[in-house]
Design a protein around this motif. Structure first.
Motif: not given
Length: 336
Positions: A40, A182, A186-187, A189, A323-324, A327-328, A331
């Motif tokens: 992170s 996040a 998306g980098r 979260g 946004s979640t 991110w998910q 990743n």
């Protein structure tokens, strides 16, 4: 400003770190990676295109803390470091009191020793306990119902006494409601190291296929659809609140407890529907019995944050879920 960020590699810490760097602050992150990842920090550095200092260690280590303050000489501290799972706190209360309370006392001692006068503390709405009235304002009685909540309450009280004993000190106690979402890239979260304890990361892992279904604990509450209602706040809004709190603490010699939420509630089923809209995927549900300690509703009165910090939340639950999911889906295994 020179800011020491304890627990700065974690979910909220990393988003706040990015905001601090984007505002050209000098930052040192102190983290022991008990519930976070070095990845992170690497990604924040790329997003900000700026470097920062880092130390791997624990706030309970007095030698490390003194060395860190000697070397960095912070103007302010934003204090995230601590254990944070309600259920685990019932099983391991002494771990929670050691890390959350003893560690915070060591930090405050070090701040006084080195003349660092400003702290923003990562507290929680769990300090309120069962509601006498809603929305919760900062004058609501504090009756935490689990060891995690009690550690937050005790540290708040310790910080109040610390500021009262030092006329030059200032503190802001930010009582978070339910952080989700996040960074838009998306980098970075939320990446729980084990099965998620919170609703939205659990939903996102069901959507991505890491978990089979979502257990909905309680469908007979006095809410719109019978499921629990919470005040969810986007992590980006929460990160902005920390910067506003640091600026407030730099200009005001006081200790202020301030709610950070949206002032609006969403039920479990409303969050599920929002996530289905964001992901385009169905979320299988298992309706289960209520859990001990869960409350029907938890909603913030955020007028004090609006007034003192000149801050308000700007994201809604659809923003949070989009946004979640971004991110998910980018990743699927988190930072791994």
């Amino acid at each position: 400003m020179r800011v020491l960020l304890t627990g700065g590699a974690g979910y909220i810490g990393s988003h706040t770190l990015l905001k601090l760097l984007q505002e050209q602050n000098e930052v040192l992150v102190l983290d022991n990676f008990s519930n976070s990842s070095m990845e992170s920090l690497r990604r924040v550095k790329q997003l900000a295109n700026r470097d920062f200092d880092f130390r791997n260690g624990d706030i309970c280590n007095s030698t490390l803390m003194n060395d860190t303050f000697n070397a960095f000489k912070p103007d302010a501290v934003i204090h995230f470091a601590g254990l944070k799972a309600v259920g685990e706190s019932n099983d391991k209360p002494l771990d929670y009191y050691t890390h959350n309370v003893t560690g915070s006392v060591e930090l405050l001692r070090c701040m006084r020793r080195h003349g660092c006068k400003q702290i923003v503390f990562s507290s929680s709405a769990t300090v309120y306990g069962e509601a006498d009235y809603l929305p919760y304002d900062e004058q609501h009685p504090l009756r935490p119902t689990n060891p995690y909540g009690r550690t937050k309450y005790f540290v708040e009280e310790i910080i109040k006494d610390w500021t009262a004993s030092w006329s030059e000190a200032s503190a802001v106690l930010l009582r978070y409601f339910n952080p989700v979402g996040a960074h838009d890239s998306g980098r970075i979260g939320e990446d729980p190291l084990s099965t998620p304890n919170n609703l939205v990361p659990f939903i996102s892992q069901v959507a991505i296929g890491r978990l089979d279904k979502l257990n909905v604990f309680g469908s007979d509450y006095d809410t719109r659809d019978g499921t629990g209602e919470r005040d969810y706040i986007h992590v980006d809004d929460l990160a902005r609140a920390h910067l506003s709190a640091v600026h407030f603490a730099s200009k005001n010699k006081a200790c202020e407890a301030i709610n950070v939420g949206t002032g609006r509630g969403a039920t479990v089923l409303e969050m599920v529907k929002a996530f289905e809209r964001a992901s385009g995927r169905p979320i299988p549900l298992n309706m289960a019995a209520r859990r001990n300690g869960d409350v029907a509703k938890s909603i913030a009165d955020v007028s004090k944050a609006n007034r003192l910090l000149d801050w308000e939340a700007i994201h809604n639950i659809d923003d949070m879920c989009r946004s979640t999911w971004n991110w998910q889906s980018l990743n699927p295994l988190g930072y791994k």
